[in-house]
Write a protein that holds these residues in place. Structure first.
Motif, PDB file in Angstrom:
ATOM      1  N   THR A  89       0.838  -1.203   0.000  1.00 52.94           N
ATOM      2  CA  THR A  89       0.000   0.000   0.000  1.00 52.94           C
ATOM      3  C   THR A  89       0.864   1.240   0.000  1.00 52.94           C
ATOM      4  O   THR A  89       1.963   1.259   0.563  1.00 52.94           O
ATOM      5  CB  THR A  89      -0.922   0.045   1.242  1.00 52.94           C
ATOM      6  OG1 THR A  89      -0.122   0.038   2.413  1.00 52.94           O
ATOM      7  CG2 THR A  89      -1.884  -1.136   1.255  1.00 52.94           C
ATOM      8  N   ALA A  90       0.371   2.285  -0.581  1.00 48.05           N
ATOM      9  CA  ALA A  90       1.082   3.567  -0.586  1.00 48.05           C
ATOM     10  C   ALA A  90       0.642   4.397   0.608  1.00 48.05           C
ATOM     11  O   ALA A  90      -0.441   4.221   1.145  1.00 48.05           O
ATOM     12  CB  ALA A  90       0.766   4.314  -1.882  1.00 48.05           C
ATOM     13  N   SER A  91       1.518   5.315   1.047  1.00 45.83           N
ATOM     14  CA  SER A  91       1.161   6.199   2.137  1.00 45.83           C
ATOM     15  C   SER A  91       0.108   7.199   1.674  1.00 45.83           C
ATOM     16  O   SER A  91       0.100   7.608   0.513  1.00 45.83           O
ATOM     17  CB  SER A  91       2.412   6.948   2.621  1.00 45.83           C
ATOM     18  OG  SER A  91       3.379   6.026   3.072  1.00 45.83           O
ATOM     19  N   TYR A  92      -0.767   7.595   2.572  1.00 47.58           N
ATOM     20  CA  TYR A  92      -1.814   8.521   2.176  1.00 47.58           C
ATOM     21  C   TYR A  92      -2.253   9.376   3.368  1.00 47.58           C
ATOM     22  O   TYR A  92      -1.891   9.093   4.510  1.00 47.58           O
ATOM     23  CB  TYR A  92      -3.016   7.767   1.600  1.00 47.58           C
ATOM     24  CG  TYR A  92      -3.816   6.993   2.627  1.00 47.58           C
ATOM     25  CD1 TYR A  92      -5.023   7.496   3.104  1.00 47.58           C
ATOM     26  CD2 TYR A  92      -3.370   5.768   3.116  1.00 47.58           C
ATOM     27  CE1 TYR A  92      -5.758   6.792   4.030  1.00 47.58           C
ATOM     28  CE2 TYR A  92      -4.101   5.068   4.032  1.00 47.58           C
ATOM     29  CZ  TYR A  92      -5.302   5.572   4.501  1.00 47.58           C
ATOM     30  OH  TYR A  92      -6.027   4.874   5.424  1.00 47.58           O
ATOM     31  N   GLY A  93      -3.040  10.406   3.086  1.00 44.68           N
ATOM     32  CA  GLY A  93      -3.596  11.261   4.120  1.00 44.68           C
ATOM     33  C   GLY A  93      -5.112  11.190   4.090  1.00 44.68           C
ATOM     34  O   GLY A  93      -5.716  10.895   3.054  1.00 44.68           O
ATOM     35  N   LEU A  94      -5.721  11.469   5.232  1.00 44.07           N
ATOM     36  CA  LEU A  94      -7.173  11.332   5.361  1.00 44.07           C
ATOM     37  C   LEU A  94      -7.689  12.400   6.318  1.00 44.07           C
ATOM     38  O   LEU A  94      -7.285  12.433   7.483  1.00 44.07           O
ATOM     39  CB  LEU A  94      -7.508   9.939   5.890  1.00 44.07           C
ATOM     40  CG  LEU A  94      -8.974   9.509   5.984  1.00 44.07           C
ATOM     41  CD1 LEU A  94      -9.635   9.538   4.616  1.00 44.07           C
ATOM     42  CD2 LEU A  94      -9.045   8.105   6.573  1.00 44.07           C
ATOM     43  N   THR A  95      -8.542  13.293   5.820  1.00 42.81           N
ATOM     44  CA  THR A  95      -9.070  14.375   6.651  1.00 42.81           C
ATOM     45  C   THR A  95     -10.580  14.504   6.447  1.00 42.81           C
ATOM     46  O   THR A  95     -11.129  14.031   5.445  1.00 42.81           O
ATOM     47  CB  THR A  95      -8.422  15.732   6.310  1.00 42.81           C
ATOM     48  OG1 THR A  95      -8.719  16.071   4.953  1.00 42.81           O
ATOM     49  CG2 THR A  95      -6.919  15.683   6.510  1.00 42.81           C
ATOM     50  N   ILE A  96     -11.245  15.170   7.406  1.00 37.51           N
ATOM     51  CA  ILE A  96     -12.676  15.459   7.307  1.00 37.51           C
ATOM     52  C   ILE A  96     -12.901  16.888   7.748  1.00 37.51           C
ATOM     53  O   ILE A  96     -12.214  17.392   8.655  1.00 37.51           O
ATOM     54  CB  ILE A  96     -13.531  14.478   8.141  1.00 37.51           C
ATOM     55  CG1 ILE A  96     -15.030  14.708   7.893  1.00 37.51           C
ATOM     56  CG2 ILE A  96     -13.195  14.586   9.622  1.00 37.51           C
ATOM     57  CD1 ILE A  96     -15.928  13.627   8.484  1.00 37.51           C
ATOM     58  N   VAL A 134     -11.347  14.043   2.485  1.00 39.82           N
ATOM     59  CA  VAL A 134     -10.324  14.105   1.438  1.00 39.82           C
ATOM     60  C   VAL A 134      -9.301  13.015   1.713  1.00 39.82           C
ATOM     61  O   VAL A 134      -8.726  12.947   2.809  1.00 39.82           O
ATOM     62  CB  VAL A 134      -9.650  15.491   1.390  1.00 39.82           C
ATOM     63  CG1 VAL A 134      -8.548  15.496   0.330  1.00 39.82           C
ATOM     64  CG2 VAL A 134     -10.666  16.584   1.110  1.00 39.82           C
ATOM     65  N   VAL A 135      -9.072  12.167   0.712  1.00 41.31           N
ATOM     66  CA  VAL A 135      -8.072  11.105   0.803  1.00 41.31           C
ATOM     67  C   VAL A 135      -6.978  11.427  -0.211  1.00 41.31           C
ATOM     68  O   VAL A 135      -7.258  11.651  -1.394  1.00 41.31           O
ATOM     69  CB  VAL A 135      -8.684   9.725   0.505  1.00 41.31           C
ATOM     70  CG1 VAL A 135      -7.642   8.627   0.729  1.00 41.31           C
ATOM     71  CG2 VAL A 135      -9.914   9.482   1.370  1.00 41.31           C
ATOM     72  N   THR A 136      -5.724  11.457   0.246  1.00 45.97           N
ATOM     73  CA  THR A 136      -4.606  11.776  -0.640  1.00 45.97           C
ATOM     74  C   THR A 136      -3.589  10.647  -0.621  1.00 45.97           C
ATOM     75  O   THR A 136      -3.446   9.914   0.368  1.00 45.97           O
ATOM     76  CB  THR A 136      -3.923  13.089  -0.223  1.00 45.97           C
ATOM     77  OG1 THR A 136      -3.461  12.966   1.127  1.00 45.97           O
ATOM     78  CG2 THR A 136      -4.883  14.265  -0.326  1.00 45.97           C
ATOM     79  N   GLY A 137      -2.860  10.490  -1.729  1.00 45.47           N
ATOM     80  CA  GLY A 137      -1.826   9.473  -1.813  1.00 45.47           C
ATOM     81  C   GLY A 137      -1.070   9.601  -3.122  1.00 45.47           C
ATOM     82  O   GLY A 137      -1.467  10.371  -4.018  1.00 45.47           O
TER      83      GLY A 137
END
Length: 288
Positions: free
Chosen positions: A193-200, A218-221
């Motif tokens: 899996t790749a690293s990612y960010g997750l915010t609300i 928002v999900v980023t990677g």
């Protein structure tokens, strides 16, 4: 014999005498009247005189006016201490915690971002970042800038951590906590899996009953995330907001169904072939 005595007693009447005391009291004495003597006899003993006291000073001693007892009035002292003005605010805030990568390898740097949002201007103060209740080295008091504070660290050992941020509060806003979010640190770099960010986020952290509010995850990677997000209120999926598909890494939920009160809102991302599943939030939504 009475006539040959003191001239003042010639008729058996004592001469009046007056004495003035130094306090202004005058005492007048009147002698008694002597008895009538027989032929060749001696006059009888005079009747004792009476004494009348008068005074021009009503407070003088001996006037017959009772003097009140002396008393001492104790003085009193009152000290007033002004209360120190309170420096702690009372307005509530909404706070969120995010990670630049929710799963990392040991030794890899990760950045945590705490966001503090209020309705009375940008929040100021500091945020202390903690991993499972323990302060993160170098991130004990990170200053807010534009309502955000960040902590970058590579010191987390392999394991799973609950990441929280403790907001100090300021003159306007009360202290608060952000998170927790779950940070996973593996013993080696992950290849699956790749690293990612997750915010609300919320379009309005304080709203009126019946007012529509939009929550955004928002999900980023490295690879644009796909998949779906469930939006939940205190663990219960919000009506119409289950399985919302990501578009460009973004999922949104709009609702006007929240009742009055405080609501912890989370976004559950289920992951895809390139990005791990994770949870965004919670954030606190207040309905008045």
């Amino acid at each position: 014999a009475a006539e040959a005595g003191d001239p003042a007693m010639k008729f058996g009447i004592a001469a009046a005498s007056a004495t003035t005391d130094t306090t202004g009291t005058t005492t007048t004495g009147t002698g008694g009247t002597g008895g009538t003597g027989g032929t060749g006899g001696t006059g009888g003993t005079g009747t004792p005189g009476t004494t009348t006291t008068s005074s021009s000073n009503p407070l003088a001693r001996g006037t017959g006016i009772a003097m009140p007892p002396r008393r001492t009035i104790q003085g009193s002292s009152t000290t007033t201490t002004a209360a120190s003005p309170s420096t702690a605010g009372t307005s509530s805030v909404s706070s969120t915690m995010g990670s630049s990568s929710y799963t990392i390898a040991a030794g890899q740097a990760v950045t945590f971002t705490a966001r503090v949002i209020g309705n009375s201007g940008a929040a100021t103060g500091t945020v202390g970042f903690k991993a499972s209740g323990n302060p993160i080295s170098g991130c004990g008091t990170m200053a807010l800038s534009g309502g955000q504070a960040t902590c970058t660290t590579a010191s987390l050992a392999a394991g799973t951590y609950a990441i929280t941020g403790v907001y100090s509060g300021n003159a306007t806003y009360a202290a608060a906590s952000a998170g927790p979010i779950t940070q996973t640190v593996t013993g080696a770099a992950s290849s699956s899996t790749a690293s990612y960010g997750l915010t609300i986020d919320s379009s309005a952290y304080v709203a009126s009953a019946g007012q529509a509010v939009t929550f955004t995850v928002v999900v980023t990677g490295p690879v644009t995330p796909t998949g779906t997000v469930d939006f939940q209120d205190n663990g219960t999926t919000i009506a119409g907001c289950a399985g919302v598909s990501l578009s460009g890494g973004v999922a949104r939920c709009t609702t006007a169904a929240l009742a009055r009160g405080s609501h912890p809102i989370r976004g559950w991302y289920y992951g895809d072939a390139n990005n791990s599943a994770g949870i965004a939030g919670p954030i606190t939504e207040t309905i008045q």
